[in-house]
Structure formats: structure tokens, C-alpha cells
Design an enzyme around this catalytic site. Structure first.
Site, mmCIF file in Angstrom:
data_model
loop_
_atom_site.group_PDB
_atom_site.id
_atom_site.type_symbol
_atom_site.label_atom_id
_atom_site.label_comp_id
_atom_site.label_asym_id
_atom_site.label_seq_id
_atom_site.Cartn_x
_atom_site.Cartn_y
_atom_site.Cartn_z
ATOM 1 N N LYS A 1 0.902 -1.227 0.083
ATOM 2 C CA LYS A 1 0.116 -0.052 -0.179
ATOM 3 C C LYS A 1 0.857 1.203 0.036
ATOM 4 C CE LYS A 1 -1.995 2.978 2.415
ATOM 5 N NZ LYS A 1 -1.807 4.274 1.816
ATOM 6 N N GLY B 1 6.409 4.632 8.522
ATOM 7 C CA GLY B 1 5.753 6.173 8.302
ATOM 8 C C GLY B 1 5.856 6.738 9.933
ATOM 9 N N SER B 2 4.903 7.427 10.217
ATOM 10 C CA SER B 2 5.068 8.347 11.466
ATOM 11 C C SER B 2 4.672 7.725 12.665
ATOM 12 C CB SER B 2 3.958 9.520 11.411
ATOM 13 O OG SER B 2 2.797 8.892 11.241
ATOM 14 N N THR B 3 5.215 8.177 13.776
ATOM 15 C CA THR B 3 5.114 7.264 15.119
ATOM 16 C C THR B 3 3.687 7.230 15.430
ATOM 17 O OG1 THR B 3 7.234 7.903 15.782
ATOM 18 C CG2 THR B 3 5.544 7.507 17.663
ATOM 19 N N GLY C 1 2.188 4.488 13.510
ATOM 20 C CA GLY C 1 2.738 3.215 13.904
ATOM 21 C C GLY C 1 1.739 2.771 15.038
ATOM 22 N N GLU D 1 8.964 0.977 11.340
ATOM 23 C CA GLU D 1 10.273 2.138 11.401
ATOM 24 C C GLU D 1 9.484 3.284 11.238
ATOM 25 O OE1 GLU D 1 13.266 1.314 10.872
ATOM 26 O OE2 GLU D 1 13.374 -0.869 10.255
HETATM 27 P P1 NAD Z 1 2.305 8.432 7.766
HETATM 28 O O1 NAD Z 1 2.416 7.740 8.684
HETATM 29 O O2 NAD Z 1 1.284 9.544 7.563
HETATM 30 O O3 NAD Z 1 1.896 7.470 6.360
HETATM 31 C C1 NAD Z 1 2.630 6.213 6.048
HETATM 32 C C2 NAD Z 1 1.680 5.258 5.543
HETATM 33 O O4 NAD Z 1 0.705 5.130 6.372
HETATM 34 C C3 NAD Z 1 0.937 5.646 4.368
HETATM 35 O O5 NAD Z 1 0.801 4.800 3.443
HETATM 36 C C4 NAD Z 1 -0.462 6.089 5.056
HETATM 37 O O6 NAD Z 1 -1.244 5.995 3.870
HETATM 38 C C5 NAD Z 1 -0.506 5.148 5.764
HETATM 39 N N1 NAD Z 1 -1.827 5.638 6.817
HETATM 40 C C6 NAD Z 1 -1.886 6.986 7.283
HETATM 41 N N2 NAD Z 1 -2.924 6.948 8.402
HETATM 42 C C7 NAD Z 1 -2.928 5.632 8.494
HETATM 43 C C8 NAD Z 1 -4.100 5.084 9.494
HETATM 44 N N3 NAD Z 1 -4.701 5.634 10.299
HETATM 45 N N4 NAD Z 1 -4.304 3.554 9.211
HETATM 46 C C9 NAD Z 1 -3.349 2.962 8.416
HETATM 47 N N5 NAD Z 1 -2.602 3.543 7.578
HETATM 48 C C10 NAD Z 1 -2.497 4.746 7.481
HETATM 49 O O7 NAD Z 1 3.824 8.898 7.132
HETATM 50 P P2 NAD Z 1 4.091 9.744 6.034
HETATM 51 O O8 NAD Z 1 3.720 11.143 6.218
HETATM 52 O O9 NAD Z 1 3.686 9.054 4.844
HETATM 53 O O10 NAD Z 1 5.771 9.714 6.069
HETATM 54 C C11 NAD Z 1 6.761 10.392 6.675
HETATM 55 C C12 NAD Z 1 7.071 9.618 7.974
HETATM 56 O O11 NAD Z 1 7.581 8.554 7.770
HETATM 57 C C13 NAD Z 1 8.103 10.447 9.155
HETATM 58 O O12 NAD Z 1 7.440 10.352 10.393
HETATM 59 C C14 NAD Z 1 9.074 9.719 8.793
HETATM 60 O O13 NAD Z 1 10.099 9.856 9.820
HETATM 61 C C15 NAD Z 1 8.593 8.351 8.757
HETATM 62 N N6 NAD Z 1 9.629 7.402 7.931
HETATM 63 C C16 NAD Z 1 10.358 6.630 8.738
HETATM 64 C C17 NAD Z 1 11.450 5.751 8.135
HETATM 65 C C18 NAD Z 1 12.336 4.725 8.768
HETATM 66 O O14 NAD Z 1 12.960 3.938 8.120
HETATM 67 N N7 NAD Z 1 12.266 4.987 10.093
HETATM 68 C C19 NAD Z 1 11.744 5.892 6.558
HETATM 69 C C20 NAD Z 1 11.003 6.744 5.961
HETATM 70 C C21 NAD Z 1 10.035 7.770 6.709
#
Ligand code: NAD
Length: 495
Positions: A189, A242-244, A247, A265
Site C-alpha cells: 500500500k 511512516g510516522s510514530t 505506527g 520503522e
Molecule cells: P504516515 O504515517 O502519515 O503514512 C505512512 C503510511 O501509512 C501511508 O501509506 C499512509 O497512507 C498510511 N496511513 C496513514 N494513516 C493511516 C491510518 N490511520 N491507518 C493505517 N494507515 C495509515 O507517514 P508519511 O507522512 O507518509 O511519512 C513520513 C513519516 O515516515 C515520518 O514520520 C518519517 O520519519 C517516517 N519514515 C520513517 C522511516 C524509517 O525507516 N524509520 C523511513 C521513511 C519515513
């Protein structure tokens, strides 16, 4: 090659994948809903993309389950899986121009970075795991003489890979490589901001010989498609980047459904510690600037907090400012551009909001601090450095995910370590020092999954990547990543 292509002309005629890829082909979504895809370099609408809902996700999961149970991939001879994944990697490289263009159109990163970095890195990742498939062994345990006890790893089944938009291809490959290599079926996704390259991967996987259903790709909104995957009773594992904040949702989804395995991550607020004994301030300044302005600061391990000893502060800041001037936001489709746009208007507004908060809390901008290239309609923010930051300020504690560096002055090693660790995150950190003793002390003291000494953001697929604390758990990259997508089985044979 990069410089001889007219990327603007290519952009006008590019085929933009906008439908889910399920069971070996692009299909219409059941929902019929769509979401817009905007080019952040100028704000124009590129296309509308199918927005998968829970019913679409269910179709993808059933297809993935069927493929897994059939054994067509999960029980394929390892050497054959290896050959097919190597072909997948080759096809990614063979489609380098198209994939680089799709990535830049989605996220506004410089085409040179997408072309030389993201595509190559994704292909390398897939090839690395392909090569590993027939080179990892199980164990024989030291049990009683009348027993033979084998410890083996088995694929989990259906793995969902939910990924962010900052490095769409790389983040997808970090999940697809180890999950497919170990025999799982995967549902990818992509983030709603960046669905193109993930969808194209589905098509290339089929061309490479990966059987239908083994890799399905569902574009969709996080709170709809992502949530449906998290709550699905027949998904065995979610590899999430993605974001904490999100997560934490996945931990809840797991508890509310089938205790699916979750690998996280997450975000970061990585410290760049420069000690008084740093011998090469030029190298430090270059590493620090690249570590916060590269990819417009939209990097999970961005070195967003500079923790500098007062003895070297003035000189270092001067050098960082000189380095910041190299990162001039420009046209993402110009092969010479070093810094692109931010991913969306919302993300730009969020970053500008943090810059306002920094000023309001009394930090001083040394350089930058504003939106630029407004006339293009794109979402550009200039490299920004704040001085006089205290670690309790919002700009020192929260992940900005933009080109904003917060400089905090400290006195001595102990205070530097205390400030470095005063964060809920623990993804990465760096220390710049001329002392072997301080290098080792700092590498041990910094509570993070990755510590760089006299360098920043170096990586290899041979080395694991991931966080401590609220930056998540589980590791991407290296053989360790394969653990996330497999379960241990102990088998006892009585003689
Ligand atoms: P995000 O958490 O908003 O989204 C990540 C993914 O989760 C997307 O596919 C999104 O559609 C999905 N998502 C969003 N809300 C959701 C929900 N309620 N339920 C299920 N899925 C949902 O993050 P972002 O804005 O796409 O990316 C930025 C974040 O990713 C930053 O916090 C960054 O630090 C983190 N990141 C971490 C790493 C790592 O390896 N640690 C690498 C890259 C990015």
C-alpha cells in the site's frame, strides 16, 4: 543519459498508473472512489487514482492468500525464486527513466536523485535479497542423542507493506526484498501522495515471472486502505514505515484483530553532535547540511538537531550556512537541480508552521525561513537554520520533516550526550570528534539504532536500519530484516 533527456517533454506524455494491481493485472476498484495526484513542482493535477476501500483490500488479500497456499511462490525452489527476483531487479533498472520520472512527479524530488539514487537503490535492494535466498541456512540444535532437532524459518503468509512518500521506491523495496525472498505474498500500500512507482512495480513483478497474486498493489488513503490492511483477519504481518502516530495505530489494529506481526520503522529527531575536539569542521558542516537539506529534509533519520560544543559553535555555524547556500530549491525536472519541493501543500504549510513556532519561542533564524519559488505554484521551502534553540522547544522535540536545522549549544561531552538522548525518538545519531575515546564513548551513549562517527547517512544493504524508543522496532535491510517476515519452527525427530 540523465542530462540528455527532456524531462518536461517526457512528463507531458508519461503513462501514469492509477488503478490497483491485483492478481497479475490492473483492475478497476470496487469502490469507484478516487483521490487526486498533484505534481508538487507546480501544483497541477496529474491524474486521479483509485482509492481502494476495505472491499478492494479484501480482494487483494484473498488473491495473496490463494497464491501463498498454492505454493507457487512459497514452495518454489529457492534458486528459482532467486532467478526471478534478480530479473525483477534488472527490470527496475531497465525502466529507470520511467520510474525516476514517476517518482519525481509524485514527490517533487530532483530528477537526478530519483534517477541516480532511488531507482538504483531499489533495484540493488531486490537483488541483495534475491542473492541471499539460497545462502541462508537453518540450525541443528544440541539436543539429546536420540533426537535430531531442526530450527527453521518459515514464511508468515500474507504480508502487508504500508509505506510513506519520502522514498516511495526504496521504502517499498526494503519490504518487498526480504518479504518476497522468504516466500511470502505481499500487498503493497503506497502512500496516497506517491502511488505511481509502487503500481508500476506490480507490472514489472509479473514481467519478471513472479506469479499473479504474489505481489498485489492497492493505492488508497491511510485511514481507509491502510486501516483495512491493519485490521484484516487474514493478513499475517504488516511491515510499516511512516510516522510514530500511525505506527501506534498499527499496534492497536493488531490487538483488535488477529495479533498480526507488526514491524515499525517510524520517525526521528536525530542528533548531530559536534564535540570541541572535532578535527574537521568542514567535513562536519558538509555532512550536517546534506543530512538535513537532502530530500528537502523529508528523511526519517534527518539530522535535525545540531548539538554543538560552545568552543566550536561560531565557526561551525558559519560553515553550515555556506553549505546551506549550495542547496538552492529548483525545478525538480531539471537534471541540475539539487533540492526539490516538499511533497504537498499541506507538508509545506506544516513546515512553515514549525518555522513560525521556532521564531515565536525565541530561536533566531541564521539563514532561510520562508517559502520560495511561489511563482511556480510549487511547494518549496528554503534551507533554514535556527540558532539559540533549547532542547525543550517544539522545533527541537517534534519531527518537522522539512529542511530545518535546530542548533543547540552545549558545554562538554556529558551535556552533549544528555541533550542528544533527551527525545522520545531513537532512530539515528552522529558524533563528530577527533578523539578515538570520545568516538567510542558517544557511540555507546547515544540511544539509537544507528550511530555514525565522523560521517552521516552512510548505508549498505549489509547493515540493519531501524530505531530504538518511539522510532519503532524490527529492522529493515540486512539478513536481520528476513526475521520480520518469517516465524521460527522447531522440529523434533525421535530416533
Ligand atoms: P504516515 O504515517 O502519515 O503514512 C505512512 C503510511 O501509512 C501511508 O501509506 C499512509 O497512507 C498510511 N496511513 C496513514 N494513516 C493511516 C491510518 N490511520 N491507518 C493505517 N494507515 C495509515 O507517514 P508519511 O507522512 O507518509 O511519512 C513520513 C513519516 O515516515 C515520518 O514520520 C518519517 O520519519 C517516517 N519514515 C520513517 C522511516 C524509517 O525507516 N524509520 C523511513 C521513511 C519515513
Amino acid at each position: 543519459m540523465l542530462h540528455s533527456i527532456d524531462w518536461h517533454a517526457r512528463a507531458k506524455t508519461a503513462k501514469l498508473p492509477n488503478r490497483p494491481f491485483i492478481d497479475g493485472q490492473y483492475v478497476d476498484s470496487l469502490s469507484g472512489e478516487t483521490f487526486p495526484c498533484i505534481y508538487p513542482g507546480d501544483g497541477r493535477l496529474l491524474t486521479r487514482v483509485a482509492s481502494c476501500n476495505a472491499a478492494d483490500v479484501d480482494v487483494a488479500v484473498r488473491s495473496a492468500r490463494k497464491a501463498f497456499e498454492s505454493g507457487v511462490w512459497s514452495r518454489m525452489a529457492p534458486a528459482d525464486r532467486r532467478r526471478i527476483l534478480l530479473r525483477f531487479s534488472d527490470l527496475i533498472l531497465a525502466n529507470r527513466e520511467e520510474l525516476a520520472l514517476l517518482e519525481t512527479l509524485n514527490v517533487g524530488k530532483p530528477i537526478a536523485n530519483a534517477f541516480n539514487g532511488d531507482v538504483v537503490s531499489a533495484a540493488t535492494c531486490i537483488a541483495w535479497y534475491a542473492e541471499a535466498i539460497d545462502k541462508v541456512y537453518g540450525e541443528v540444535a544440541a539436543t539429546a542423542h536420540d533426537m535430531t532437532t531442526l530450527i527453521v524459518r518459515e514464511p508468515l503468509g500474507v504480508v502487508a507493506a504500508v509505506v510513506p512518500w519520502n522514498y516511495p521506491m526504496s521504502m517499498s523495496a526494503w519490504k518487498l526484498g526480504p518479504a518476497l525472498a522468504t516466500g511470502n505474498s505481499v500487498i503493497l500500500k503506497p502512500a496516497e501522495q506517491s502511488p505511481f512507482t509502487g503500481l508500476k512495480f506490480g507490472e514489472l513483478a509479473i514481467e519478471a515471472g513472479i506469479p499473479p497474486g504474489v505481489l498485489n498493489v492497492v493505492p488508497g488513503l491511510g485511514h481507509i486502505a491502510g486501516k483495512a490492511l491493519g485490521l484484516h483477519m487474514d493478513v499475517d504481518c504488516v511491515g510499516f514505515t511512516g510516522s510514530t502516530e500511525v505506527g501506534k495505530y498499527f499496534m492497536q489494529y493488531s490487538g483488535q484483530s488477529n495479533i498480526k506481526r507488526i514491524g515499525l520503522e517510524l520517525g526521528g529527531k536525530s542528533p548531530q553532535v559536534v564535540l570541541a575536539d572535532c578535527e574537521d569542521l568542514d567535513a562536519a558542516a558538509a555532512g550536517i547540511a546534506a543530512g538535513i537539506f537532502g530530500n528537502s529534509g523529508q528523511v526519517c533519520n534527518a539530522g535535525s538537531r545540531l548539538i554543538v560544543d560552545e568552543k566550536v559553535r561560531d565557526l561551525l555555524l558559519e560553515k553550515i550556512v555556506a553549505q546551506a547556500r549550495v542547496f538552492v530549491p529548483g525545478d525538480p525536472l531539471d537534471a541540475k537541480t539539487r533540492m526539490g519541493s516538499l511533497v504537498t501543500e499541506d507538508q509545506m504549510d506544516r513546515v512553515l508552521g514549525y518555522i513560525d513556532a521556532g521564531r515565536a519561542e525565541g530561536a533566531a533564524t541564521v539563514i532561510g525561513g520562508g517559502r520560495v519559488r511561489n511563482e511556480t505554484g510549487g511547494f518549496f521551502v528554503e534551507p533554514t537554520v535556527f540558532d539559540g534553540v533549547r532542547n525543550g522547544m517544539k522545533i527541537a522535540q517534534e519531527e518537522i520533516f522539512g529542511p530545518v536545522l535546530s542548533a543547540i549549544t552545549v558545554r562538554g561531552f556529558d551535556e552533549a550526550m544528555e541533550v542528544a538522548n533527551d527525545t522520545v525518538y531513537g532512530l539515528a545519531g552522529a558524533v563528530w570528534t577527533g578523539s578515538v575515546k570520545n568516538a567510542h564513548r558517544a557511540a555507546k551513549a547515544i540511544r539509537a539504532g544507528v550511530v555514525w562517527v565522523n560521517c552521516f547517512d552512510r548505508g549498505s544493504f549489509a547493515v540493519p536500519f531501524g530505531g530504538f524508543k518511539q522510532s519503532g522496532f524490527g529492522r529493515d535491510k540486512s539478513l536481520h530484516a528476513m526475521d520480520k517476515y518469517t516465524d521460527l519452527k522447531a522440529m523434533w525427530f525421535a530416533h
